[in-house]
Design a protein around this motif. Sequence first.
Motif, PDB file in Angstrom:
ATOM      1  N   VAL A  84       0.803  -1.228   0.000  1.00 13.65           N
ATOM      2  CA  VAL A  84       0.000   0.000   0.000  1.00 13.65           C
ATOM      3  C   VAL A  84       0.837   1.279   0.000  1.00 13.65           C
ATOM      4  O   VAL A  84       0.472   2.266  -0.649  1.00 13.65           O
ATOM      5  CB  VAL A  84      -0.981   0.023   1.211  1.00 13.65           C
ATOM      6  CG1 VAL A  84      -1.876   1.261   1.160  1.00 13.65           C
ATOM      7  CG2 VAL A  84      -1.839  -1.245   1.248  1.00 13.65           C
ATOM      8  N   GLU A  85       1.995   1.263   0.681  1.00 10.91           N
ATOM      9  CA  GLU A  85       2.718   2.532   0.867  1.00 10.91           C
ATOM     10  C   GLU A  85       3.069   3.220  -0.448  1.00 10.91           C
ATOM     11  O   GLU A  85       3.049   4.456  -0.537  1.00 10.91           O
ATOM     12  CB  GLU A  85       3.999   2.344   1.712  1.00 10.91           C
ATOM     13  CG  GLU A  85       4.586   3.710   2.088  1.00 10.91           C
ATOM     14  CD  GLU A  85       5.956   3.684   2.762  1.00 10.91           C
ATOM     15  OE1 GLU A  85       6.466   2.611   3.115  1.00 10.91           O
ATOM     16  OE2 GLU A  85       6.517   4.785   2.899  1.00 10.91           O
ATOM     17  N   HIS A  86       3.369   2.450  -1.497  1.00  8.66           N
ATOM     18  CA  HIS A  86       3.774   3.090  -2.763  1.00  8.66           C
ATOM     19  C   HIS A  86       2.699   4.048  -3.277  1.00  8.66           C
ATOM     20  O   HIS A  86       3.023   5.090  -3.859  1.00  8.66           O
ATOM     21  CB  HIS A  86       4.141   2.040  -3.820  1.00  8.66           C
ATOM     22  CG  HIS A  86       2.987   1.234  -4.318  1.00  8.66           C
ATOM     23  ND1 HIS A  86       2.228   1.606  -5.406  1.00  8.66           N
ATOM     24  CD2 HIS A  86       2.436   0.081  -3.858  1.00  8.66           C
ATOM     25  CE1 HIS A  86       1.268   0.708  -5.601  1.00  8.66           C
ATOM     26  NE2 HIS A  86       1.374  -0.219  -4.675  1.00  8.66           N
ATOM     27  N   ALA A  87       1.453   3.731  -3.044  1.00 12.65           N
ATOM     28  CA  ALA A  87       0.377   4.615  -3.515  1.00 12.65           C
ATOM     29  C   ALA A  87       0.306   5.885  -2.653  1.00 12.65           C
ATOM     30  O   ALA A  87       0.075   6.985  -3.166  1.00 12.65           O
ATOM     31  CB  ALA A  87      -0.963   3.874  -3.480  1.00 12.65           C
ATOM     32  N   VAL A  88       0.523   5.725  -1.361  1.00  9.41           N
ATOM     33  CA  VAL A  88       0.512   6.884  -0.456  1.00  9.41           C
ATOM     34  C   VAL A  88       1.665   7.822  -0.815  1.00  9.41           C
ATOM     35  O   VAL A  88       1.515   9.044  -0.863  1.00  9.41           O
ATOM     36  CB  VAL A  88       0.620   6.420   1.020  1.00  9.41           C
ATOM     37  CG1 VAL A  88       0.588   7.619   1.965  1.00  9.41           C
ATOM     38  CG2 VAL A  88      -0.500   5.440   1.362  1.00  9.41           C
ATOM     39  N   GLU A  89       2.828   7.228  -1.103  1.00 12.50           N
ATOM     40  CA  GLU A  89       4.005   8.030  -1.486  1.00 12.50           C
ATOM     41  C   GLU A  89       3.740   8.769  -2.794  1.00 12.50           C
ATOM     42  O   GLU A  89       4.107   9.937  -2.942  1.00 12.50           O
ATOM     43  CB  GLU A  89       5.225   7.108  -1.605  1.00 12.50           C
ATOM     44  CG  GLU A  89       6.551   7.837  -1.754  1.00 12.50           C
ATOM     45  CD  GLU A  89       6.869   8.297  -3.168  1.00 12.50           C
ATOM     46  OE1 GLU A  89       7.537   9.337  -3.308  1.00 12.50           O
ATOM     47  OE2 GLU A  89       6.455   7.638  -4.143  1.00 12.50           O
ATOM     48  N   GLU A  90       3.101   8.098  -3.724  1.00 17.59           N
ATOM     49  CA  GLU A  90       2.798   8.726  -5.019  1.00 17.59           C
ATOM     50  C   GLU A  90       1.923   9.970  -4.824  1.00 17.59           C
ATOM     51  O   GLU A  90       2.192  11.035  -5.387  1.00 17.59           O
ATOM     52  CB  GLU A  90       2.076   7.697  -5.904  1.00 17.59           C
ATOM     53  CG  GLU A  90       1.794   8.182  -7.301  1.00 17.59           C
ATOM     54  CD  GLU A  90       1.034   7.137  -8.123  1.00 17.59           C
ATOM     55  OE1 GLU A  90       1.295   5.931  -7.958  1.00 17.59           O
ATOM     56  OE2 GLU A  90       0.172   7.537  -8.914  1.00 17.59           O
ATOM     57  N   ILE A 103       9.096   4.710  -1.215  1.00 16.35           N
ATOM     58  CA  ILE A 103       8.605   4.299   0.114  1.00 16.35           C
ATOM     59  C   ILE A 103       9.712   4.229   1.164  1.00 16.35           C
ATOM     60  O   ILE A 103      10.871   3.996   0.851  1.00 16.35           O
ATOM     61  CB  ILE A 103       7.860   2.950   0.050  1.00 16.35           C
ATOM     62  CG1 ILE A 103       8.806   1.778  -0.274  1.00 16.35           C
ATOM     63  CG2 ILE A 103       6.715   3.016  -0.947  1.00 16.35           C
ATOM     64  CD1 ILE A 103       8.157   0.408  -0.092  1.00 16.35           C
ATOM     65  N   GLU A 104       9.304   4.402   2.413  1.00 14.37           N
ATOM     66  CA  GLU A 104      10.239   4.290   3.539  1.00 14.37           C
ATOM     67  C   GLU A 104      10.430   2.833   3.964  1.00 14.37           C
ATOM     68  O   GLU A 104      11.525   2.435   4.350  1.00 14.37           O
ATOM     69  CB  GLU A 104       9.699   5.107   4.729  1.00 14.37           C
ATOM     70  CG  GLU A 104      10.515   4.978   5.997  1.00 14.37           C
ATOM     71  CD  GLU A 104      10.015   5.915   7.107  1.00 14.37           C
ATOM     72  OE1 GLU A 104       9.553   7.042   6.795  1.00 14.37           O
ATOM     73  OE2 GLU A 104      10.083   5.519   8.271  1.00 14.37           O
ATOM     74  N   GLY A 105       9.353   2.039   3.883  1.00 13.56           N
ATOM     75  CA  GLY A 105       9.431   0.663   4.379  1.00 13.56           C
ATOM     76  C   GLY A 105       9.453   0.624   5.893  1.00 13.56           C
ATOM     77  O   GLY A 105       9.417   1.672   6.555  1.00 13.56           O
ATOM     78  N   PRO A 106       9.510  -0.570   6.480  1.00 12.17           N
ATOM     79  CA  PRO A 106       9.345  -0.705   7.940  1.00 12.17           C
ATOM     80  C   PRO A 106      10.627  -0.614   8.771  1.00 12.17           C
ATOM     81  O   PRO A 106      10.559  -0.708   9.988  1.00 12.17           O
ATOM     82  CB  PRO A 106       8.730  -2.102   8.078  1.00 12.17           C
ATOM     83  CG  PRO A 106       9.198  -2.863   6.883  1.00 12.17           C
ATOM     84  CD  PRO A 106       9.454  -1.867   5.787  1.00 12.17           C
ATOM     85  N   ASP A 247      10.005  -6.177 -11.232  1.00 20.71           N
ATOM     86  CA  ASP A 247       8.882  -6.845 -10.553  1.00 20.71           C
ATOM     87  C   ASP A 247       9.041  -6.793  -9.030  1.00 20.71           C
ATOM     88  O   ASP A 247       8.798  -7.765  -8.321  1.00 20.71           O
ATOM     89  CB  ASP A 247       8.704  -8.290 -11.053  1.00 20.71           C
ATOM     90  CG  ASP A 247       9.926  -9.157 -10.757  1.00 20.71           C
ATOM     91  OD1 ASP A 247      10.952  -8.620 -10.290  1.00 20.71           O
ATOM     92  OD2 ASP A 247       9.839 -10.373 -10.975  1.00 20.71           O
ATOM     93  N   ASP A 248       9.432  -5.614  -8.547  1.00 27.25           N
ATOM     94  CA  ASP A 248       9.550  -5.361  -7.105  1.00 27.25           C
ATOM     95  C   ASP A 248       8.213  -5.642  -6.431  1.00 27.25           C
ATOM     96  O   ASP A 248       7.191  -5.076  -6.824  1.00 27.25           O
ATOM     97  CB  ASP A 248       9.931  -3.876  -6.929  1.00 27.25           C
ATOM     98  CG  ASP A 248       9.980  -3.443  -5.474  1.00 27.25           C
ATOM     99  OD1 ASP A 248       9.961  -4.304  -4.578  1.00 27.25           O
ATOM    100  OD2 ASP A 248      10.050  -2.211  -5.261  1.00 27.25           O
ATOM    101  N   ILE A 249       8.212  -6.491  -5.427  1.00 24.69           N
ATOM    102  CA  ILE A 249       6.942  -6.812  -4.746  1.00 24.69           C
ATOM    103  C   ILE A 249       6.341  -5.562  -4.102  1.00 24.69           C
ATOM    104  O   ILE A 249       5.117  -5.473  -3.923  1.00 24.69           O
ATOM    105  CB  ILE A 249       7.127  -7.938  -3.708  1.00 24.69           C
ATOM    106  CG1 ILE A 249       5.752  -8.390  -3.189  1.00 24.69           C
ATOM    107  CG2 ILE A 249       8.054  -7.534  -2.571  1.00 24.69           C
ATOM    108  CD1 ILE A 249       5.790  -9.554  -2.271  1.00 24.69           C
ATOM    109  N   ALA A 250       7.200  -4.569  -3.767  1.00 27.39           N
ATOM    110  CA  ALA A 250       6.696  -3.358  -3.109  1.00 27.39           C
ATOM    111  C   ALA A 250       6.402  -2.225  -4.106  1.00 27.39           C
ATOM    112  O   ALA A 250       6.028  -1.118  -3.685  1.00 27.39           O
ATOM    113  CB  ALA A 250       7.689  -2.880  -2.059  1.00 27.39           C
ATOM    114  N   SER A 251       6.552  -2.482  -5.408  1.00 25.89           N
ATOM    115  CA  SER A 251       6.230  -1.493  -6.452  1.00 25.89           C
ATOM    116  C   SER A 251       6.879  -0.129  -6.184  1.00 25.89           C
ATOM    117  O   SER A 251       6.257   0.913  -6.379  1.00 25.89           O
ATOM    118  CB  SER A 251       4.705  -1.295  -6.568  1.00 25.89           C
ATOM    119  OG  SER A 251       4.049  -2.524  -6.682  1.00 25.89           O
ATOM    120  N   ALA A 252       8.143  -0.129  -5.750  1.00 26.36           N
ATOM    121  CA  ALA A 252       8.763   1.123  -5.294  1.00 26.36           C
ATOM    122  C   ALA A 252       9.942   1.576  -6.159  1.00 26.36           C
ATOM    123  O   ALA A 252      10.632   2.524  -5.804  1.00 26.36           O
ATOM    124  CB  ALA A 252       9.203   0.970  -3.842  1.00 26.36           C
TER     125      ALA A 252
END
Length: 282
Positions: A84-90, A103-106, A247-252
Amino acid sequence: MSVETQATAADSGAKATERFRANKSVTSEVTTERVNRLASRAIKALVDTVLEEKVTYEEYNALKAWLIEVGETGEWPLFLDVWVEHAVEEVANENRQGSKGTIEGPYYVPESPVLESPGTLPMRDDEPGTPLVLHGKVTKVDGSALAGAKVEIWHADDLGFYSQFAPEIPEWNLRGTILTDDDGRYEINTVQPAPYQIPTDGACGKLIEAAGWHAWRPAHLHLKVSADNHQLITTQLYFQAGEHLSDDIASAVKPELILNPQDKNDGSDKEVAYDFALAQAN
Ligand code: DHB
Ligand code: FE
């Protein structure tokens, strides 16, 4: 097998949850109207999926069991930051000038050891991996130097593990804060990180396996770059020709964030330049 490979999803999940609580102050300044709108839409998206896909009780109960497990093992930070974070960052950065963020990640930990530039990140005497020098300039959007800017960097080791989230790694391993010199320059000595696999032995791993996905992020460096009167940028840098860039699983991944390190010292080491331009604070 090294100790690090004994890292478990529940362990890194619990630590990521604890870290999130310590790092982010969650305010309750969201209005009733906004909560109503967002919660209604999110629930409707789920309900529409049930109706359109004719979800069975068996599937509904599998979902319930899985959601309970994500919570129990502390994997919500991992789940949200991957999917989800990639969309928030966008949304957050769509009008930002200067360098690209992502994204920042955890796994960010504030207040890492401060190093003069050029500096070497804290690492073990026998730290595995190819030595890497990352250097460049921090500027305003108009290109003028920002002296005393802060370049915070953190990344996984050569096996894909982060200090403070996997066992047996020294506290600040591969984490540091470098201050730019009078010309806005920074230089960081580190080692190239490995691709990162999100923990596969927990609830997120079960979803990935059940859906036939893969669990990989391309190798990356995390950075936060900041200076007085400028907007902090949270970003990541990737490596050309590395695996999982597309194909980054985190789409970042963004094309502007891909490094192309060159050989140094007859190819035993790598070196690469990257400049950051910071937008003025609002
Ligand atoms: C996750 C881990 C990362 O290292 C990252 O950069 C983004 C997400 C995760 O496990 O959720
Ligand atoms: Fe990461």
